[in-house]
Motif scaffolding. Structure first.
Motif, PDB file in Angstrom:
ATOM      1  N   UNK A  86     -16.587   2.708  -1.609  1.00  0.00           N
ATOM      2  CA  UNK A  86     -16.749   1.263  -1.575  1.00  0.00           C
ATOM      3  C   UNK A  86     -18.218   0.857  -1.716  1.00  0.00           C
ATOM      4  N   UNK A  87     -19.002   1.683  -2.387  1.00  0.00           N
ATOM      5  CA  UNK A  87     -20.388   1.332  -2.655  1.00  0.00           C
ATOM      6  C   UNK A  87     -21.262   1.285  -1.420  1.00  0.00           C
ATOM      7  N   UNK A  88     -21.003   2.199  -0.473  1.00  0.00           N
ATOM      8  CA  UNK A  88     -21.754   2.267   0.785  1.00  0.00           C
ATOM      9  C   UNK A  88     -21.661   0.969   1.577  1.00  0.00           C
ATOM     10  N   UNK A  89     -20.481   0.399   1.553  1.00  0.00           N
ATOM     11  CA  UNK A  89     -20.197  -0.794   2.345  1.00  0.00           C
ATOM     12  C   UNK A  89     -18.929  -0.544   3.150  1.00  0.00           C
ATOM     13  N   UNK A  90     -18.834  -1.209   4.279  1.00  0.00           N
ATOM     14  CA  UNK A  90     -17.650  -1.078   5.121  1.00  0.00           C
ATOM     15  C   UNK A  90     -16.426  -1.550   4.341  1.00  0.00           C
ATOM     16  N   UNK A  91     -15.359  -0.779   4.438  1.00  0.00           N
ATOM     17  CA  UNK A  91     -14.089  -1.132   3.803  1.00  0.00           C
ATOM     18  C   UNK A  91     -12.962  -0.858   4.782  1.00  0.00           C
ATOM     19  N   UNK A  92     -11.937  -1.662   4.726  1.00  0.00           N
ATOM     20  CA  UNK A  92     -10.742  -1.399   5.513  1.00  0.00           C
ATOM     21  C   UNK A  92      -9.668  -0.888   4.574  1.00  0.00           C
ATOM     22  N   UNK A  93      -8.976   0.158   5.010  1.00  0.00           N
ATOM     23  CA  UNK A  93      -7.922   0.775   4.204  1.00  0.00           C
ATOM     24  C   UNK A  93      -6.740   1.112   5.093  1.00  0.00           C
ATOM     25  N   UNK A  94      -5.549   0.820   4.596  1.00  0.00           N
ATOM     26  CA  UNK A  94      -4.331   1.181   5.329  1.00  0.00           C
ATOM     27  C   UNK A  94      -4.219   2.694   5.464  1.00  0.00           C
ATOM     28  N   UNK A  95      -3.821   3.160   6.639  1.00  0.00           N
ATOM     29  CA  UNK A  95      -3.522   4.573   6.883  1.00  0.00           C
ATOM     30  C   UNK A  95      -2.156   4.658   7.568  1.00  0.00           C
ATOM     31  N   UNK A  96      -1.599   5.862   7.611  1.00  0.00           N
ATOM     32  CA  UNK A  96      -0.277   6.041   8.214  1.00  0.00           C
ATOM     33  C   UNK A  96      -0.340   6.314   9.706  1.00  0.00           C
ATOM     34  N   UNK A  97      -1.315   7.152  10.130  1.00  0.00           N
ATOM     35  CA  UNK A  97      -1.343   7.512  11.549  1.00  0.00           C
ATOM     36  C   UNK A  97      -2.733   7.996  11.951  1.00  0.00           C
ATOM     37  N   UNK A  98      -2.956   8.054  13.250  1.00  0.00           N
ATOM     38  CA  UNK A  98      -4.183   8.578  13.836  1.00  0.00           C
ATOM     39  C   UNK A  98      -3.798   9.648  14.844  1.00  0.00           C
ATOM     40  N   UNK A  99      -4.267  10.868  14.620  1.00  0.00           N
ATOM     41  CA  UNK A  99      -3.956  12.011  15.491  1.00  0.00           C
ATOM     42  C   UNK A  99      -2.449  12.188  15.685  1.00  0.00           C
ATOM     43  N   UNK A 100      -1.688  11.992  14.591  1.00  0.00           N
ATOM     44  CA  UNK A 100      -0.247  12.204  14.624  1.00  0.00           C
ATOM     45  C   UNK A 100       0.542  11.070  15.251  1.00  0.00           C
TER      46      UNK A 100
ATOM     47  N   UNK B  78       0.837  -1.203   0.000  1.00  0.00           N
ATOM     48  CA  UNK B  78       0.000   0.000   0.000  1.00  0.00           C
ATOM     49  C   UNK B  78       0.874   1.255   0.000  1.00  0.00           C
ATOM     50  N   UNK B  79       1.915   1.249   0.795  1.00  0.00           N
ATOM     51  CA  UNK B  79       2.854   2.376   0.816  1.00  0.00           C
ATOM     52  C   UNK B  79       3.453   2.572  -0.570  1.00  0.00           C
ATOM     53  N   UNK B  80       3.848   1.479  -1.206  1.00  0.00           N
ATOM     54  CA  UNK B  80       4.442   1.552  -2.544  1.00  0.00           C
ATOM     55  C   UNK B  80       3.421   2.030  -3.578  1.00  0.00           C
ATOM     56  N   UNK B  81       2.185   1.527  -3.493  1.00  0.00           N
ATOM     57  CA  UNK B  81       1.148   1.935  -4.456  1.00  0.00           C
ATOM     58  C   UNK B  81       0.892   3.435  -4.356  1.00  0.00           C
ATOM     59  N   UNK B  82       0.828   3.959  -3.148  1.00  0.00           N
ATOM     60  CA  UNK B  82       0.642   5.406  -2.978  1.00  0.00           C
ATOM     61  C   UNK B  82       1.846   6.161  -3.544  1.00  0.00           C
ATOM     62  N   UNK B  83       3.033   5.670  -3.234  1.00  0.00           N
ATOM     63  CA  UNK B  83       4.260   6.329  -3.671  1.00  0.00           C
ATOM     64  C   UNK B  83       4.350   6.404  -5.189  1.00  0.00           C
ATOM     65  N   UNK B  84       3.888   5.372  -5.874  1.00  0.00           N
ATOM     66  CA  UNK B  84       3.936   5.370  -7.344  1.00  0.00           C
ATOM     67  C   UNK B  84       3.088   6.486  -7.948  1.00  0.00           C
ATOM     68  N   UNK B  85       2.148   7.013  -7.176  1.00  0.00           N
ATOM     69  CA  UNK B  85       1.298   8.121  -7.639  1.00  0.00           C
ATOM     70  C   UNK B  85       1.706   9.429  -6.962  1.00  0.00           C
ATOM     71  N   UNK B  86       2.936   9.459  -6.410  1.00  0.00           N
ATOM     72  CA  UNK B  86       3.455  10.623  -5.683  1.00  0.00           C
ATOM     73  C   UNK B  86       2.560  11.006  -4.509  1.00  0.00           C
ATOM     74  N   UNK B  87       2.018   9.996  -3.843  1.00  0.00           N
ATOM     75  CA  UNK B  87       1.179  10.182  -2.662  1.00  0.00           C
ATOM     76  C   UNK B  87       1.793   9.396  -1.516  1.00  0.00           C
ATOM     77  N   UNK B  88       1.165   9.468  -0.366  1.00  0.00           N
ATOM     78  CA  UNK B  88       1.587   8.691   0.798  1.00  0.00           C
ATOM     79  C   UNK B  88       0.334   8.205   1.518  1.00  0.00           C
ATOM     80  N   UNK B  89       0.505   7.215   2.386  1.00  0.00           N
ATOM     81  CA  UNK B  89      -0.639   6.752   3.171  1.00  0.00           C
ATOM     82  C   UNK B  89      -1.205   7.927   3.964  1.00  0.00           C
ATOM     83  N   UNK B  90      -2.501   7.947   4.077  1.00  0.00           N
ATOM     84  CA  UNK B  90      -3.198   9.075   4.711  1.00  0.00           C
ATOM     85  C   UNK B  90      -2.948   9.139   6.213  1.00  0.00           C
ATOM     86  N   UNK B  91      -2.892  10.365   6.692  1.00  0.00           N
ATOM     87  CA  UNK B  91      -2.872  10.643   8.130  1.00  0.00           C
ATOM     88  C   UNK B  91      -4.277  11.082   8.505  1.00  0.00           C
TER      89      UNK B  91
END
Length: 91
Positions: A41-55, A11-24
């Motif tokens: 995600x079509x109004x359904x629960x989805x899990x997504x990698x993130x970088x941090x929560x509240x820093x 996920x980190x690499x996929x974001x990086x390839x688009x000049x992005x980073x995992x979300x904070x």
């Protein structure tokens, strides 16, 4: 949000390839990002990698947003880094 089956490192690499980073995420952007991920995600629960929560990355833990948990309870979780799920990126 990149829909796919990514380990955290992938996920980190996929974001990086688009000049992005995992979300904070923090209390100021949580509601909007959570709704965005849920709708993407079509109004359904989805899990997504993130970088941090509240820093805090919780000692470099592998954090995910479980979108659809609008109360905030249970929305940010730790998963094994090899779990495959979506990537949530930011500029």
């Amino acid at each position: 949000m990149i829909k796919g089956q990514f380990t955290r490192d992938q996920a980190i690499e996929a974001c990086s390839l688009m000049n992005l980073r995992l979300a904070e995420l923090d209390t100021s952007n949580f509601e909007g990002v959570n709704q965005f991920a849920y709708i993407c995600n079509g109004n359904q629960v989805a899990q997504s990698w993130i970088r941090s929560w509240n820093g805090d990355n919780y000692d470099n833990a592998c954090l995910v947003l479980s979108s659809g948990s609008f109360s905030g309870t249970g929305a940010i979780n730790v998963l094994p880094c090899e779990t495959k799920t979506y990537a949530l990126c930011e500029a």
